[in-house]
Write a protein that holds these residues in place. Sequence first.
Motif, PDB file in Angstrom:
ATOM      1  N   GLY A   1       0.809  -1.215   0.000  1.00 37.02           N
ATOM      2  CA  GLY A   1       0.000   0.000   0.000  1.00 37.02           C
ATOM      3  C   GLY A   1       0.843   1.265   0.000  1.00 37.02           C
ATOM      4  N   ASP A   2       1.946   1.219   0.715  1.00 36.17           N
ATOM      5  CA  ASP A   2       2.840   2.388   0.759  1.00 36.17           C
ATOM      6  C   ASP A   2       3.421   2.687  -0.607  1.00 36.17           C
ATOM      7  OD1 ASP A   2       2.374   2.627   3.455  1.00 36.17           O
ATOM      8  OD2 ASP A   2       4.265   1.695   4.067  1.00 36.17           O
ATOM      9  N   ARG A   3       3.856   1.652  -1.312  1.00 37.59           N
ATOM     10  CA  ARG A   3       4.446   1.853  -2.638  1.00 37.59           C
ATOM     11  C   ARG A   3       3.401   2.405  -3.613  1.00 37.59           C
ATOM     12  NH1 ARG A   3       8.206  -2.448  -5.375  1.00 37.59           N
ATOM     13  NH2 ARG A   3       9.786  -0.850  -5.362  1.00 37.59           N
ATOM     14  N   VAL A   4       2.215   1.842  -3.579  1.00 38.11           N
ATOM     15  CA  VAL A   4       1.146   2.314  -4.459  1.00 38.11           C
ATOM     16  C   VAL A   4       0.833   3.774  -4.168  1.00 38.11           C
ATOM     17  CG1 VAL A   4      -1.302   2.039  -5.031  1.00 38.11           C
ATOM     18  CG2 VAL A   4       0.156   0.025  -4.796  1.00 38.11           C
ATOM     19  N   ALA A   5       0.758   4.127  -2.902  1.00 39.04           N
ATOM     20  CA  ALA A   5       0.453   5.503  -2.516  1.00 39.04           C
ATOM     21  C   ALA A   5       1.560   6.456  -2.969  1.00 39.04           C
ATOM     22  CB  ALA A   5       0.260   5.601  -1.001  1.00 39.04           C
ATOM     23  N   LEU A   6       2.810   6.060  -2.795  1.00 46.21           N
ATOM     24  CA  LEU A   6       3.917   6.917  -3.195  1.00 46.21           C
ATOM     25  C   LEU A   6       3.943   7.117  -4.711  1.00 46.21           C
ATOM     26  CD1 LEU A   6       6.393   8.573  -2.544  1.00 46.21           C
ATOM     27  CD2 LEU A   6       7.748   6.469  -2.599  1.00 46.21           C
ATOM     28  N   VAL A   7       3.798   6.040  -5.473  1.00 54.50           N
ATOM     29  CA  VAL A   7       3.807   6.156  -6.938  1.00 54.50           C
ATOM     30  C   VAL A   7       2.633   7.016  -7.395  1.00 54.50           C
ATOM     31  CG1 VAL A   7       3.531   4.869  -9.097  1.00 54.50           C
ATOM     32  CG2 VAL A   7       5.099   4.040  -7.343  1.00 54.50           C
ATOM     33  N   ALA A   8       1.464   6.818  -6.802  1.00 50.98           N
ATOM     34  CA  ALA A   8       0.298   7.629  -7.166  1.00 50.98           C
ATOM     35  C   ALA A   8       0.537   9.104  -6.839  1.00 50.98           C
ATOM     36  CB  ALA A   8      -0.951   7.120  -6.441  1.00 50.98           C
ATOM     37  N   ALA A   9       1.130   9.363  -5.705  1.00 51.21           N
ATOM     38  CA  ALA A   9       1.409  10.757  -5.322  1.00 51.21           C
ATOM     39  C   ALA A   9       2.446  11.375  -6.259  1.00 51.21           C
ATOM     40  CB  ALA A   9       1.895  10.811  -3.872  1.00 51.21           C
ATOM     41  N   LEU A  10       3.490  10.643  -6.597  1.00 53.25           N
ATOM     42  CA  LEU A  10       4.506  11.164  -7.523  1.00 53.25           C
ATOM     43  C   LEU A  10       3.907  11.470  -8.895  1.00 53.25           C
ATOM     44  CD1 LEU A  10       7.561   8.919  -6.620  1.00 53.25           C
ATOM     45  CD2 LEU A  10       7.441  11.406  -6.391  1.00 53.25           C
ATOM     46  N   ARG A  11       2.955  10.675  -9.311  1.00 50.41           N
ATOM     47  CA  ARG A  11       2.333  10.894 -10.625  1.00 50.41           C
ATOM     48  C   ARG A  11       1.485  12.161 -10.663  1.00 50.41           C
ATOM     49  NH1 ARG A  11       0.908   4.663 -11.921  1.00 50.41           N
ATOM     50  NH2 ARG A  11       2.952   4.143 -12.778  1.00 50.41           N
ATOM     51  N   GLU A  12       1.107  12.671  -9.499  1.00 51.11           N
ATOM     52  CA  GLU A  12       0.331  13.904  -9.465  1.00 51.11           C
ATOM     53  C   GLU A  12       1.201  15.150  -9.614  1.00 51.11           C
ATOM     54  OE1 GLU A  12      -2.845  14.371  -6.720  1.00 51.11           O
ATOM     55  OE2 GLU A  12      -3.140  12.206  -6.563  1.00 51.11           O
ATOM     56  N   LEU A  13       2.511  14.961  -9.510  1.00 50.44           N
ATOM     57  CA  LEU A  13       3.426  16.087  -9.685  1.00 50.44           C
ATOM     58  C   LEU A  13       3.638  16.360 -11.169  1.00 50.44           C
ATOM     59  CD1 LEU A  13       6.210  15.104  -7.120  1.00 50.44           C
ATOM     60  CD2 LEU A  13       4.233  16.582  -6.745  1.00 50.44           C
ATOM     61  N   THR A  14       4.001  17.590 -11.489  1.00 55.14           N
ATOM     62  CA  THR A  14       4.387  17.880 -12.867  1.00 55.14           C
ATOM     63  C   THR A  14       5.717  17.179 -13.129  1.00 55.14           C
ATOM     64  OG1 THR A  14       5.699  19.843 -12.325  1.00 55.14           O
ATOM     65  CG2 THR A  14       3.312  20.183 -12.711  1.00 55.14           C
ATOM     66  N   PRO A  15       6.062  16.932 -14.376  1.00 51.46           N
ATOM     67  CA  PRO A  15       7.369  16.314 -14.658  1.00 51.46           C
ATOM     68  C   PRO A  15       8.533  17.122 -14.077  1.00 51.46           C
ATOM     69  CG  PRO A  15       5.997  16.232 -16.617  1.00 51.46           C
ATOM     70  CD  PRO A  15       5.258  17.063 -15.591  1.00 51.46           C
ATOM     71  N   GLU A  16       8.424  18.437 -14.097  1.00 49.85           N
ATOM     72  CA  GLU A  16       9.488  19.274 -13.554  1.00 49.85           C
ATOM     73  C   GLU A  16       9.602  19.120 -12.041  1.00 49.85           C
ATOM     74  OE1 GLU A  16       7.026  20.460 -15.547  1.00 49.85           O
ATOM     75  OE2 GLU A  16       8.152  20.728 -17.410  1.00 49.85           O
ATOM     76  N   GLN A  17       8.459  19.065 -11.355  1.00 45.54           N
ATOM     77  CA  GLN A  17       8.471  18.874  -9.907  1.00 45.54           C
ATOM     78  C   GLN A  17       9.035  17.497  -9.559  1.00 45.54           C
ATOM     79  OE1 GLN A  17       4.293  19.457  -9.177  1.00 45.54           O
ATOM     80  NE2 GLN A  17       4.579  21.569  -8.467  1.00 45.54           N
ATOM     81  N   ARG A  18       8.590  16.470 -10.286  1.00 48.77           N
ATOM     82  CA  ARG A  18       9.054  15.109 -10.035  1.00 48.77           C
ATOM     83  C   ARG A  18      10.565  15.013 -10.231  1.00 48.77           C
ATOM     84  NH1 ARG A  18       6.545  11.772 -14.026  1.00 48.77           N
ATOM     85  NH2 ARG A  18       4.797  13.054 -13.418  1.00 48.77           N
ATOM     86  N   GLN A  19      11.073  15.626 -11.294  1.00 44.05           N
ATOM     87  CA  GLN A  19      12.505  15.598 -11.560  1.00 44.05           C
ATOM     88  C   GLN A  19      13.270  16.290 -10.434  1.00 44.05           C
ATOM     89  OE1 GLN A  19      13.839  17.676 -15.091  1.00 44.05           O
ATOM     90  NE2 GLN A  19      15.546  16.263 -15.325  1.00 44.05           N
TER      91      GLN A  19
END
Length: 172
Positions: free
Chosen positions: A97-115
């Motif tokens: 659940g933690d991994r799914v939540a983290l990946v989902a949260a990262l996907r909500e960032l813009t590519p620039e924010q994620r980078q």
Amino acid sequence: MPAQPEEFDAFYSATARRMVAVVYAMTGDLGEAEDAVQEAYVRAWQRWAKLTREGDPLPWVRTVAMRLAISTWRRTKGRLRAHFRHGPQTHVPELSGDRVALVAALRELTPEQRQAVVLHHLLDLPVEQVARETGASNGAVRTRLSRARKILGERLAESDSTFVAEGVASHG
């Protein structure tokens, strides 16, 4: 000067695994991360003499790998949508659940924010180096990091309360 195989092999051995982890954190797709990193190292090998003359080749490889991963993601976005319309695979391994939540949260960032998050927090690069590698100002990187941390904090807090609520409901 021709490329030195031993020097390149040592560089690859010392940096490739971490590079895959960084690109995976950016994309959320291990296969895409591995492909992008492999292609970046192939391109680095082709330019090895020039890259080593200019200094540390690692930022160049990282930039190329991230750009390749983002480019691939953009090209395949439509194909993925079509794939998901046809339903889930018959056997999908369980993820925490933690991994799914983290990946989902990262996907909500813009590519620039994620980078910025990956470079600064995962690789521990200073803001100034993140700015150099991304072509942004120090202030822009700080803004991206601040906004990204806020989004991640909110999403992960929501996930925690959802997991707690589901756990209480299933045990109650």
